[in-house]
Write an enzyme that holds these catalytic residues in place. Structure first.
Site, PDB file in Angstrom:
ATOM      1  N   LYS A  88      23.091 -41.901 -26.187  1.00 50.25           N
ATOM      2  CA  LYS A  88      23.857 -41.669 -27.407  1.00 50.25           C
ATOM      3  C   LYS A  88      25.336 -41.434 -27.119  1.00 50.25           C
ATOM      4  CE  LYS A  88      20.528 -41.384 -30.686  1.00 50.25           C
ATOM      5  NZ  LYS A  88      20.539 -41.998 -32.019  1.00 50.25           N
ATOM      6  N   ASP A 137      18.905 -35.492 -34.880  1.00 54.27           N
ATOM      7  CA  ASP A 137      17.744 -34.839 -34.275  1.00 54.27           C
ATOM      8  C   ASP A 137      18.134 -34.188 -32.957  1.00 54.27           C
ATOM      9  OD1 ASP A 137      15.530 -35.524 -36.076  1.00 54.27           O
ATOM     10  OD2 ASP A 137      15.982 -37.585 -35.532  1.00 54.27           O
TER      11      ASP A 137
END
Length: 411
Positions: A88, A137
């Protein structure tokens, strides 16, 4: 097709072939509008110039491949990416930078400034007044927070009810304010957007929805660098890519990079969906973006998404060969298998959301009907992406039985 496997606790997998799969015609104007070579080249030049950039390793697993009766399994280990623990870092931080460059150019009526000038604080008068936010998340929020800290803007991250305290604290370590919301991931996406609209903030999301598409493209272009690194290292393309899905941005980036490189010879892409948040399974089943509702309570927290990204659907509709469901116990079993490998395979510390693709492959490999449906044989070359390390260190140790440092120390 539904079949049982012996990976975890006698779980079953559902496999659906995509009737719209078409590599020969799949990468047309609709897909180029989302992900293309020019935008990827900019992302590659930018990210590869950042301090600390290095391609992550591609780990060969010959013993696991022999047991699965395929030629090879390659596992791209993203656990060391920029010290953030996941792929990410390539997407959220890059999208923050692109947003800031556009806003500076607009405010100053100048061409977009360089990353170097932004990092050096040349435009701090503007950047310091901007706030970025997102729902997460865990890993995407950490990347956005890291980018905001690096480039000098304020950051607020929204997490939903079941995100662990460990992941919350990891985001806060990069200077972000973290707000916990009621409900599931999709509820936190809506709350982030509503708050940003009210406060004049900028949402930096890895999912897209009606009226919000530009920034998710930047996120996905960053993700493509991971796929390009793998392709550059391999040389010969794999025959199959098994890739986990949350909203689908990662899978779309991987499929796009390999499709543009290899055209009709691109590997078959099989999506791996947690069975408790299987929005891509339902989307492929219905041949249109289809949401799943409820708590989306899967151990694979980074994949606990009930709604697909519309941009990802534009890319994946023709490029997805099939989609499979994966149960939580199977993910844990594969985490343990990687951490405690058989034969000469090196140990790998991969988090629960990192192994869904590999779990899907291993389940399919032991079932004759699934092998035939997916075209897997002894000559198949499998690529999976281990998208995170121990991003929740306490949970990793609980699931695997030892810490990631202990796993890596066994190498």
């Amino acid at each position: 097709m539904i079949f049982e496997n012996a990976l975890g606790e006698g779980q079953s997998n559902e496999l659906i072939l995509n009737p719209h799969y078409d590599t020969a015609k799949g990468y047309g104007p609709k897909q180029e509008a989302v992900l293309n070579d020019a935008a990827f080249d900019l992302a590659k030049r930018t990210i590869s110039s950042w301090e600390g950039y290095a391609p992550t390793p591609l780990v060969s697993l010959p013993a696991m491949a022999a047991k699965a009766d395929v030629a090879e399994i390659q596992f791209k280990d993203e656990g060391g990416r920029f010290g953030l623990g996941s792929f990410k870092a390539l997407g959220g931080a890059y999208a923050v930078l692109r947003l800031l460059a556009r806003e500076i150019a607009k405010a100053k009526d100048i061409p977009e400034p360089s990353a170097e000038d932004i990092v050096a604080g040349k435009y701090a008068d503007i950047v310091s007044q901007l706030t970025v936010c997102c729902a997460t998340d865990g890993n995407h929020g950490r990347s956005v927070a890291w980018g905001a800290q690096r480039f000098g803007c304020r950051c607020v991250i929204f997490i939903h009810a079941t995100v662990s305290e460990g992941r919350k604290e990891a985001i806060e370590a990069y200077g972000a304010e973290v707000r916990r919301c009621a409900g599931n991931y999709d509820d936190s996406v809506r709350e982030a957007q509503e708050t940003a609209t009210r406060e004049g903030w900028f949402v930096v999301s890895d999912t897209s929805y009606p009226g919000y598409t530009e920034i998710p493209k930047d996120v996905m272009q960053g993700y493509e660098l991971m796929a390009a690194e793998a392709a550059d290292t391999l040389g010969t393309p794999p025959t199959h890519i098994f890739i986990q899905t949350g909203v689908g941005g990662l899978a779309a980036a991987v499929a796009a990079q390999f499709s543009r490189r290899y055209g009709p010879e691109a590997p078959r892409v099989i999506l791996a969906d947690p069975d408790q948040s299987a929005c891509w399974l339902e989307t492929i089943r219905e041949s249109k973006p289809t949401a799943v509702e409820g708590e989306l309570d899967t151990l694979m927290a980074g994949l606990a998404c009930g709604e697909v990204s519309l941009l990802a659907w534009d890319v994946l509709e023709p490029l997805t060969f099939a989609v499979m469901s994966v149960a939580d116990p199977d993910a844990v079993a594969v985490m343990r298998a990687l951490a405690n490998p058989e034969g000469s395979d090196p140990p790998v510390a991969a988090g629960e959301s990192a192994v869904a693709g590999l779990a899907a492959f291993l389940a399919a490999a032991e079932n004759d009907a699934a092998r035939e449906a997916l075209g897997i044989d002894a000559n198949s070359r499998i690529l999976c992406f281990g998208t995170e390390g121990d991003t929740d260190a306490a949970l990793f140790k609980t699931l695997v039985g030892r810490s990631a440092a202990e796993v890596r120390g066994a190498a």
